[in-house]
Design a protein around this motif. Sequence first.
Motif, PDB file in Angstrom:
ATOM      1  N   GLU A  95       0.877  -1.192  -0.041  1.00  9.14           N
ATOM      2  CA  GLU A  95      -0.130  -0.109   0.056  1.00  9.14           C
ATOM      3  C   GLU A  95       1.037   1.248   0.184  1.00  9.14           C
ATOM      4  OE1 GLU A  95      -3.902   2.058   0.313  1.00  9.14           O
ATOM      5  OE2 GLU A  95      -2.887  -0.057  -0.637  1.00  9.14           O
ATOM      6  N   ARG A  96       2.038   1.291   0.794  1.00  8.93           N
ATOM      7  CA  ARG A  96       3.102   2.500   0.645  1.00  8.93           C
ATOM      8  C   ARG A  96       3.403   2.687  -0.834  1.00  8.93           C
ATOM      9  NH1 ARG A  96       8.510   1.266   3.133  1.00  8.93           N
ATOM     10  NH2 ARG A  96       8.582   0.274   1.061  1.00  8.93           N
ATOM     11  N   ASP A  97       3.887   1.517  -1.304  1.00  3.92           N
ATOM     12  CA  ASP A  97       4.419   1.625  -2.680  1.00  3.92           C
ATOM     13  C   ASP A  97       3.287   2.350  -3.708  1.00  3.92           C
ATOM     14  OD1 ASP A  97       6.768   0.720  -1.728  1.00  3.92           O
ATOM     15  OD2 ASP A  97       6.478  -1.292  -2.362  1.00  3.92           O
ATOM     16  N   ARG A  98       2.129   1.713  -3.482  1.00  3.10           N
ATOM     17  CA  ARG A  98       0.993   2.174  -4.329  1.00  3.10           C
ATOM     18  C   ARG A  98       0.845   3.574  -4.230  1.00  3.10           C
ATOM     19  NH1 ARG A  98      -4.339   3.094  -4.481  1.00  3.10           N
ATOM     20  NH2 ARG A  98      -4.613   2.958  -2.099  1.00  3.10           N
ATOM     21  N   LEU A  99       0.715   3.994  -2.752  1.00  5.08           N
ATOM     22  CA  LEU A  99       0.545   5.421  -2.654  1.00  5.08           C
ATOM     23  C   LEU A  99       1.569   6.353  -3.212  1.00  5.08           C
ATOM     24  CD1 LEU A  99      -1.166   5.379   1.018  1.00  5.08           C
ATOM     25  CD2 LEU A  99      -2.287   5.781  -1.296  1.00  5.08           C
ATOM     26  N   ASP A 100       2.810   5.771  -3.036  1.00  4.40           N
ATOM     27  CA  ASP A 100       4.125   6.598  -3.556  1.00  4.40           C
ATOM     28  C   ASP A 100       4.146   6.750  -5.114  1.00  4.40           C
ATOM     29  OD1 ASP A 100       5.308   6.891  -1.037  1.00  4.40           O
ATOM     30  OD2 ASP A 100       6.661   5.253  -1.138  1.00  4.40           O
ATOM     31  N   ARG A 101       3.447   5.751  -5.818  1.00  4.63           N
ATOM     32  CA  ARG A 101       3.425   5.767  -7.223  1.00  4.63           C
ATOM     33  C   ARG A 101       2.362   7.089  -7.608  1.00  4.63           C
ATOM     34  NH1 ARG A 101       3.358   0.284  -6.750  1.00  4.63           N
ATOM     35  NH2 ARG A 101       1.255   0.082  -7.329  1.00  4.63           N
ATOM     36  N   MET A 102       1.298   6.645  -6.752  1.00  6.45           N
ATOM     37  CA  MET A 102       0.152   7.805  -6.977  1.00  6.45           C
ATOM     38  C   MET A 102       0.440   9.324  -6.571  1.00  6.45           C
ATOM     39  SD  MET A 102      -3.144   5.746  -5.697  1.00  6.45           S
ATOM     40  CE  MET A 102      -4.139   7.090  -5.887  1.00  6.45           C
ATOM     41  N   ALA A 103       1.412   9.423  -5.815  1.00  7.76           N
ATOM     42  CA  ALA A 103       1.965  10.612  -5.223  1.00  7.76           C
ATOM     43  C   ALA A 103       2.889  11.142  -6.305  1.00  7.76           C
ATOM     44  CB  ALA A 103       2.606  10.663  -3.800  1.00  7.76           C
ATOM     45  N   ARG A 104       3.620  10.588  -7.108  1.00  8.36           N
ATOM     46  CA  ARG A 104       4.499  10.684  -7.784  1.00  8.36           C
ATOM     47  C   ARG A 104       3.613  11.440  -9.223  1.00  8.36           C
ATOM     48  NH1 ARG A 104       7.847   6.347  -6.437  1.00  8.36           N
ATOM     49  NH2 ARG A 104       6.861   5.106  -7.984  1.00  8.36           N
ATOM     50  N   THR A 105       2.706  10.572  -9.471  1.00  9.15           N
ATOM     51  CA  THR A 105       1.684  11.042 -10.513  1.00  9.15           C
ATOM     52  C   THR A 105       1.045  12.451 -10.314  1.00  9.15           C
ATOM     53  OG1 THR A 105       1.263   8.896 -11.227  1.00  9.15           O
ATOM     54  CG2 THR A 105      -0.177  10.633 -11.888  1.00  9.15           C
ATOM     55  N   VAL A 106       0.717  12.497  -9.202  1.00  9.53           N
ATOM     56  CA  VAL A 106       0.149  13.948  -8.895  1.00  9.53           C
ATOM     57  C   VAL A 106       1.087  15.216  -8.756  1.00  9.53           C
ATOM     58  CG1 VAL A 106      -1.166  14.949  -6.981  1.00  9.53           C
ATOM     59  CG2 VAL A 106      -1.852  12.747  -7.408  1.00  9.53           C
ATOM     60  N   GLY A 107       2.405  14.691  -8.343  1.00  5.57           N
ATOM     61  CA  GLY A 107       3.245  15.608  -8.264  1.00  5.57           C
ATOM     62  C   GLY A 107       3.707  16.110  -9.888  1.00  5.57           C
ATOM     63  N   ALA A 108       3.696  14.968 -10.803  1.00  3.45           N
ATOM     64  CA  ALA A 108       4.133  15.328 -12.008  1.00  3.45           C
ATOM     65  C   ALA A 108       2.907  16.406 -12.681  1.00  3.45           C
ATOM     66  CB  ALA A 108       4.037  14.023 -12.879  1.00  3.45           C
ATOM     67  N   THR A 109       1.517  16.014 -12.264  1.00  2.31           N
ATOM     68  CA  THR A 109       0.443  16.585 -12.603  1.00  2.31           C
ATOM     69  C   THR A 109       0.662  18.471 -12.047  1.00  2.31           C
ATOM     70  OG1 THR A 109      -0.993  14.756 -12.801  1.00  2.31           O
ATOM     71  CG2 THR A 109      -1.988  17.065 -12.558  1.00  2.31           C
ATOM     72  N   ILE A 110       1.039  18.513 -10.922  1.00  5.56           N
ATOM     73  CA  ILE A 110       1.196  19.883 -10.426  1.00  5.56           C
ATOM     74  C   ILE A 110       2.165  20.475 -11.113  1.00  5.56           C
ATOM     75  CG2 ILE A 110       2.105  21.151  -8.445  1.00  5.56           C
ATOM     76  CD1 ILE A 110       0.830  18.729  -6.660  1.00  5.56           C
ATOM     77  N   SER A 111       3.436  19.975 -11.534  1.00  6.61           N
ATOM     78  CA  SER A 111       4.556  20.524 -12.259  1.00  6.61           C
ATOM     79  C   SER A 111       3.846  21.031 -13.559  1.00  6.61           C
ATOM     80  CB  SER A 111       5.711  19.648 -12.388  1.00  6.61           C
ATOM     81  OG  SER A 111       6.019  19.193 -10.796  1.00  6.61           O
ATOM     82  N   ALA A 112       3.355  19.917 -14.344  1.00  8.96           N
ATOM     83  CA  ALA A 112       2.883  20.212 -15.540  1.00  8.96           C
ATOM     84  C   ALA A 112       1.785  21.524 -15.709  1.00  8.96           C
ATOM     85  CB  ALA A 112       2.182  19.076 -16.289  1.00  8.96           C
ATOM     86  N   LEU A 113       1.034  21.460 -14.541  1.00  7.83           N
ATOM     87  CA  LEU A 113      -0.098  22.750 -14.559  1.00  7.83           C
ATOM     88  C   LEU A 113       0.880  24.191 -14.406  1.00  7.83           C
ATOM     89  CD1 LEU A 113      -2.974  21.246 -12.552  1.00  7.83           C
ATOM     90  CD2 LEU A 113      -2.907  21.604 -14.846  1.00  7.83           C
ATOM     91  N   GLN A 114       1.579  23.976 -13.438  1.00  4.29           N
ATOM     92  CA  GLN A 114       2.501  25.336 -13.114  1.00  4.29           C
ATOM     93  C   GLN A 114       3.759  25.863 -14.252  1.00  4.29           C
ATOM     94  OE1 GLN A 114       4.878  23.452  -9.805  1.00  4.29           O
ATOM     95  NE2 GLN A 114       3.402  24.319  -8.112  1.00  4.29           N
ATOM     96  N   GLN A 115       3.868  24.790 -14.865  1.00  7.50           N
ATOM     97  CA  GLN A 115       4.521  25.283 -16.069  1.00  7.50           C
ATOM     98  C   GLN A 115       3.671  25.324 -17.414  1.00  7.50           C
ATOM     99  OE1 GLN A 115       7.816  22.343 -16.493  1.00  7.50           O
ATOM    100  NE2 GLN A 115       8.236  22.329 -14.482  1.00  7.50           N
ATOM    101  N   GLY A 116       2.425  25.001 -17.246  1.00  9.21           N
ATOM    102  CA  GLY A 116       1.612  25.231 -18.552  1.00  9.21           C
ATOM    103  C   GLY A 116       1.700  24.103 -19.526  1.00  9.21           C
ATOM    104  N   ASP A 117       2.246  22.875 -19.177  1.00  8.37           N
ATOM    105  CA  ASP A 117       2.423  21.794 -20.193  1.00  8.37           C
ATOM    106  C   ASP A 117       1.100  21.072 -20.254  1.00  8.37           C
ATOM    107  OD1 ASP A 117       5.171  22.837 -20.652  1.00  8.37           O
ATOM    108  OD2 ASP A 117       5.873  21.447 -19.006  1.00  8.37           O
ATOM    109  N   ALA A 118       0.867  20.439 -21.362  1.00 11.96           N
ATOM    110  CA  ALA A 118      -0.210  19.486 -21.249  1.00 11.96           C
ATOM    111  C   ALA A 118       0.381  18.112 -21.172  1.00 11.96           C
ATOM    112  CB  ALA A 118      -0.529  19.687 -22.821  1.00 11.96           C
ATOM    113  N   MET A 119      -0.486  17.215 -20.459  1.00 12.21           N
ATOM    114  CA  MET A 119      -0.322  16.044 -20.014  1.00 12.21           C
ATOM    115  C   MET A 119      -1.413  15.293 -20.993  1.00 12.21           C
ATOM    116  SD  MET A 119       0.130  16.160 -16.060  1.00 12.21           S
ATOM    117  CE  MET A 119       0.815  14.161 -16.106  1.00 12.21           C
ATOM    118  N   SER A 120      -0.610  13.914 -21.379  1.00 10.29           N
ATOM    119  CA  SER A 120      -1.514  12.940 -22.013  1.00 10.29           C
ATOM    120  C   SER A 120      -2.470  12.264 -21.138  1.00 10.29           C
ATOM    121  CB  SER A 120      -0.696  11.817 -22.968  1.00 10.29           C
ATOM    122  OG  SER A 120      -0.141  10.994 -21.744  1.00 10.29           O
ATOM    123  N   GLY A 121      -3.561  11.656 -21.725  1.00 10.85           N
ATOM    124  CA  GLY A 121      -4.451  10.860 -20.750  1.00 10.85           C
ATOM    125  C   GLY A 121      -3.928   9.983 -19.997  1.00 10.85           C
TER     126      GLY A 121
END
Length: 261
Positions: A95-121
């Motif tokens: 469960e820790r590993d699963r949450l870590d993976r999800m946290a990384r994805t959310v972090g990447a989303t935050i970075s993309a929004l901050q930089q104005g980059d588009a993300m694929s589905g």
Amino acid sequence: MKQEELRSWSIAELAKLSRVSSRTLRHYDQVGLLPPAYTGHNGYRYYTQPELLRLQRILLLRELGLGLGTIGQVLDGQADQLDALSVHRKWLLAERDRLDRMARTVGATISALQQGDAMSGEEIFKDFDTNPYEEEARQRWGDQAVADSKARHAALSAADKQAFMAEAGAINEELARCVDAGLPADDARVQAAVERHYRWICVSWTPNADSYVGLGRMYVEDPRFTAFYDKSRAGLASYLLEGITVYAASRLSAAGGQSTA
């Protein structure tokens, strides 16, 4: 023997140690989930190391979302304490590993929004390991039933999970043989197979009469489940529903979900 294994803790000491209220500990005793090691002449409850270890497991299973009744069933079914704790630890690490993976994805989303980059589905939903049936199950049977089911399954060892899947195949094969023999749904042999199916379901979830019949209807109405059963024999999902309907009416209560026989 180590000194710690010999000492005892009063209910007040255990409440402070575990950060569980004395009232909750008394309730656990009243429902048979955590009896004290002994009661002193003063009427106070005292606990020793085995009770502390059992409380640790209770608190873990509460974190997994189980109700107290289900926790009692899980604990009583796990005779080897060390093996049970190892299974729980593996679940926590996974469960820790699963949450870590999800946290990384959310972090990447935050970075993309901050930089104005588009993300694929694919990038947006990367590492979101969702069960396609879970939301449907929540709508049909409620959050508690789903939480109990997930936690019970998580508590199974790898060998238990293999046996669980093997039993599913064996049940379907027996039902298929009943179909080939032309046996009606209320035949004793068919009902014995349905009894096995009900006990198989109870490894993950304990349905009452209504919810068990509802599950059988889902096997017929949902093509994904129909395909699972009908691959053993055409029409097996409908045949199982007929057997479930007979079994639920004669063996299960409408509220409690326990076999009356």
